[in-house]
Scaffold this active site. Structure first.
Site, PDB file in Angstrom:
ATOM      1  N   LEU A 118       0.970  -1.112  -0.097  1.00  0.00           N
ATOM      2  CA  LEU A 118       0.001  -0.030  -0.100  1.00  0.00           C
ATOM      3  C   LEU A 118       0.865   1.377   0.157  1.00  0.00           C
ATOM      4  CD1 LEU A 118      -2.806  -0.753   2.374  1.00  0.00           C
ATOM      5  CD2 LEU A 118      -2.992  -0.560  -0.176  1.00  0.00           C
ATOM      6  N   HIS A 119       1.183   1.653  -1.298  1.00  0.00           N
ATOM      7  CA  HIS A 119       2.229   2.702  -1.309  1.00  0.00           C
ATOM      8  C   HIS A 119       1.590   3.950  -0.639  1.00  0.00           C
ATOM      9  CE1 HIS A 119       4.466   0.278  -4.204  1.00  0.00           C
ATOM     10  NE2 HIS A 119       3.119   0.195  -4.746  1.00  0.00           N
TER      11      HIS A 119
END
Length: 310
Positions: free
Chosen positions: A239-240
């Protein structure tokens, strides 16, 4: 007093989670979302932003911005995010209004109006809008409190070329302007985000919230996991973009170094590379807090607690 932020974004499933995290957090005053072309073309990133705001039931202003990089043809990532950029769960056509004012004009006007040092910019995509605003109105640069962005890589090298991370690669000239601006920078590179991997247990926890937000987050994660797990051989997907918002809420979750980071804009082989002087082997002055580590468990505890509020 809540921290005033503007989220500049190209949603993207992970952008969506980041936006929801911000809207669920009373410590943050989200002044607006500004959209940019990136993961998909501008009409879709703008539509997706409107859908996300409606999902959160938070009537946040949205301003559409630049539809192409400063000097290059747009590169998109439908192969990761699907044809809409937000594939995974059907969402209704948005009714939330789009503001008439262009995102760049909004950025300039807002940074001139608000007290100097009171607004933090949170870019989650290519830096075209931010760089364009800085070029048109250099007087706003010293008025920015901080820029906390997702982009770049050092140890993890590239995810769109062997040397470059997607957000920086799409508009390296814009990134070069921002990194040379003198604004305090906090960078969430792939070195951090690839350590913030989802787990099957967390995805199912989102699903069991039995809320529209929980269902959407689980579905989005299921969709983009298929690409990252196949590419990297990991059990989950990074989950950048939520790392940007998590840093604003709990900076102690992250560790890094204040170093010099330069953007490659000339070489065909390494175009868009973030040349990070992690080992401080040059005499170039530090210009960014470049993160290298994250407390993954703490990160997901924060996500679960906040997303459960929506």
């Amino acid at each position: 007093m809540p921290r005033k932020i503007i989220i500049d974004t190209d949603p993207g499933q992970d952008d969506a989670v980041a936006i929801l995290l911000a809207l669920a957090s009373p410590e943050l005053d989200v002044l607006a979302l500004t959209t940019v072309a990136g993961n998909v073309p501008l009409p879709l990133t703008t539509r997706n932003a409107r859908q996300i705001v409606e999902l959160a039931r938070k009537p946040t202003p949205i301003h559409a911005g630049c539809d192409a990089p400063l000097k290059r043809k747009l590169v998109t990532a439908e192969y990761v995010h699907g044809k809409t950029g937000l594939d995974g769960i059907p969402l209704p056509d948005p009714t939330h209004p789009l503001q008439d004012q262009h995102a760049v004009d909004y950025l300039i006007e807002t940074l001139r109006r608000e007290d100097a040092g009171s607004v933090t910019l949170c870019p989650l995509g290519p830096l075209t809008n931010i760089a364009t605003a800085f070029q048109r109105a250099p007087d706003i640069i010293p008025r920015v409190a901080e820029i906390v962005l997702m982009g770049g890589a050092y140890f993890e090298v590239g995810n769109v070329t062997p040397a470059a991370e997607f957000n920086i690669y799409v508009d390296p000239e814009a990134a070069d302007i921002v990194f040379k601006s003198g604004v305090p920078l906090v960078v969430m590179p792939l070195d951090v985000t690839h350590k913030a991997l989802t787990s099957r247990a967390w995805v199912e926890e989102m699903r069991t919230l039995a809320t529209p937000v929980g269902q959407a987050v689980a579905s989005w994660t299921d969709f983009f996991e298929r690409f990252d797990t196949a590419k990297y051989g990991t059990e989950g997907a990074p989950l950048h973009d939520p790392c940007v918002i998590a840093y604003l809420l709990q900076p102690a979750l992250f560790t890094g170094r204040h170093i010099n980071v330069e953007i490659e804009t000339v070489s065909e082989l390494t175009l868009g590379m973030t040349v990070a002087d992690w080992w401080r082997v040059t005499s170039r002055a530090p210009n960014a807090m470049f993160m290298g580590g994250v407390d993954r468990e703490g990160f997901y505890r924060l996500l679960t607690e906040r997303l459960g509020r929506l």
